[in-house]
Design a protein around this motif. Structure first.
Motif, mmCIF file in Angstrom:
data_model
loop_
_atom_site.group_PDB
_atom_site.id
_atom_site.type_symbol
_atom_site.label_atom_id
_atom_site.label_comp_id
_atom_site.label_asym_id
_atom_site.label_seq_id
_atom_site.Cartn_x
_atom_site.Cartn_y
_atom_site.Cartn_z
ATOM 1 N N GLY A 1 0.804 -1.220 0.000
ATOM 2 C CA GLY A 1 0.000 0.000 0.000
ATOM 3 C C GLY A 1 0.832 1.263 0.000
ATOM 4 O O GLY A 1 1.903 1.316 0.611
ATOM 5 N N THR A 2 0.342 2.290 -0.683
ATOM 6 C CA THR A 2 0.977 3.608 -0.723
ATOM 7 C C THR A 2 0.014 4.610 -0.088
ATOM 8 O O THR A 2 -1.120 4.757 -0.549
ATOM 9 C CB THR A 2 1.278 4.045 -2.169
ATOM 10 O OG1 THR A 2 2.171 3.119 -2.764
ATOM 11 C CG2 THR A 2 1.879 5.448 -2.197
ATOM 12 N N GLN A 3 0.478 5.261 0.970
ATOM 13 C CA GLN A 3 -0.326 6.292 1.627
ATOM 14 C C GLN A 3 -0.185 7.586 0.837
ATOM 15 O O GLN A 3 0.892 8.185 0.807
ATOM 16 C CB GLN A 3 0.138 6.499 3.065
ATOM 17 C CG GLN A 3 -0.496 7.690 3.771
ATOM 18 C CD GLN A 3 -1.919 7.419 4.195
ATOM 19 O OE1 GLN A 3 -2.188 6.521 4.981
ATOM 20 N NE2 GLN A 3 -2.854 8.208 3.670
ATOM 21 N N LEU A 4 -1.269 8.012 0.198
ATOM 22 C CA LEU A 4 -1.282 9.270 -0.550
ATOM 23 C C LEU A 4 -1.835 10.373 0.333
ATOM 24 O O LEU A 4 -2.958 10.265 0.839
ATOM 25 C CB LEU A 4 -2.127 9.143 -1.815
ATOM 26 C CG LEU A 4 -2.347 10.437 -2.608
ATOM 27 C CD1 LEU A 4 -1.030 10.947 -3.178
ATOM 28 C CD2 LEU A 4 -3.357 10.231 -3.731
ATOM 29 N N THR A 5 -1.047 11.418 0.512
ATOM 30 C CA THR A 5 -1.488 12.589 1.274
ATOM 31 C C THR A 5 -1.578 13.764 0.322
ATOM 32 O O THR A 5 -0.619 14.070 -0.392
ATOM 33 C CB THR A 5 -0.497 12.911 2.413
ATOM 34 O OG1 THR A 5 -0.376 11.761 3.249
ATOM 35 C CG2 THR A 5 -0.975 14.096 3.226
ATOM 36 N N VAL A 6 -2.736 14.409 0.291
ATOM 37 C CA VAL A 6 -2.940 15.562 -0.578
ATOM 38 C C VAL A 6 -2.920 16.813 0.280
ATOM 39 O O VAL A 6 -3.749 16.981 1.185
ATOM 40 C CB VAL A 6 -4.272 15.448 -1.339
ATOM 41 C CG1 VAL A 6 -4.440 16.633 -2.289
ATOM 42 C CG2 VAL A 6 -4.332 14.135 -2.100
ATOM 43 N N LEU A 7 -1.968 17.684 -0.004
ATOM 44 C CA LEU A 7 -1.775 18.899 0.793
ATOM 45 C C LEU A 7 -2.507 20.070 0.155
ATOM 46 O O LEU A 7 -2.519 20.194 -1.065
ATOM 47 C CB LEU A 7 -0.278 19.219 0.878
ATOM 48 C CG LEU A 7 0.594 18.076 1.414
ATOM 49 C CD1 LEU A 7 2.070 18.391 1.213
ATOM 50 C CD2 LEU A 7 0.286 17.846 2.887
ATOM 51 N N PRO A 8 -3.124 20.933 0.989
ATOM 52 C CA PRO A 8 -3.878 22.067 0.423
ATOM 53 C C PRO A 8 -2.965 23.112 -0.185
ATOM 54 O O PRO A 8 -1.779 23.157 0.100
ATOM 55 C CB PRO A 8 -4.634 22.627 1.644
ATOM 56 C CG PRO A 8 -3.900 22.114 2.825
ATOM 57 C CD PRO A 8 -3.218 20.843 2.448
#
Lengths: 111, 112
Positions: A104-111
């Motif tokens: 699994g790849t944890q995708l974090t989307v930053l504002p």
């Protein structure tokens, strides 16, 4: 045995494109998948590609398959905060009749 | 609504006390599987079933049992749970295996 590898983390800015990569070892893989897991939830099938295809596009998602290098990628265009999740790559082995997942790849989307 | 239903969602138990996690699907799927999810390890298959009365071991079957007496149900049994079985468990089902699996919401098991 079969192995599926992914990088663990990816951060992108909102509106940018995300590319999540995966490599696999089983040459008998017939189908390859991308699943999404949001916090506290089960896995949701996003898309899958048959091994004789190079590319599959579905709205903001594009899957690219390089069968020679056993490399699969998922591109998400115009990434939104709602895309923040863990993305799993998986392969279906027709011979073993089993689905094998990457870590699994944890995708974090930053504002 | 088409779904895979697991129960319970959360369970805390003591070492050695037998437990069963139930799984049911209403999609008439042939294939059913159990996975456990641990940090950094992804999902590992415990057992799978391709039809009624047909079950087979996955990658990590030790300490688990399953049965498939009916098409819709695929319970996971831990006869004597141990702390290393503390994990997040998922049941999944598929019409034919290769068209992708539908997953339940998960069962978080803690064995103390």
């Amino acid at each position: 045995g079969e192995d599926v590898e992914q990088s663990l983390f990816l951060s992108v800015r909102e509106g940018d494109s995300s590319v999540i990569n995966c490599t696999y070892t089983d040459s008998s893989s017939t189908y390859l998948y991308w699943y999404k897991q949001e916090p506290g939830a089960g896995l949701q099938l996003l898309t899958y590609i048959f091994s004789n295809m190079d590319m599959k596009q579905d709205q903001r998602l594009t899957v690219l398959l390089n069968k020679k290098d056993k490399h699969l990628s998922l591109r998400i265009t115009d990434t939104q905060t709602g895309d923040s999740a863990i993305y799993f790559c998986a392969e279906w082995s027709g011979s073993a009749r089993q689905l094998t997942f990457g870590s699994g790849t944890q995708l974090t989307v930053l504002p | 609504e088409a779904q895979v239903t697991q129960n319970p969602r959360y369970l805390i138990t003591v070492t050695g006390k037998k437990l069963t996690v139930t799984c049911s699907q209403n999609m008439n799927h042939e294939y059913m599987s159990w996975y456990r999810q641990d940090p950094g390890l992804g999902l590992r298959q415990i057992y799978y079933s391709m039809n009624v009365e047909v079950t087979d071991k996955g990658d990590v079957p030790e300490g688990y049992k399953v049965s498939r007496k009916e098409k819709r149900n695929f319970p996971l049994i831990l006869e004597s749970p141990s702390p290393n079985q503390t994990s997040l468990y998922f049941c999944a089902s598929s019409l034919d295996g290769f068209r992708g699996y539908a997953f339940g919401s998960g069962t978080r098991l803690t064995v103390v």
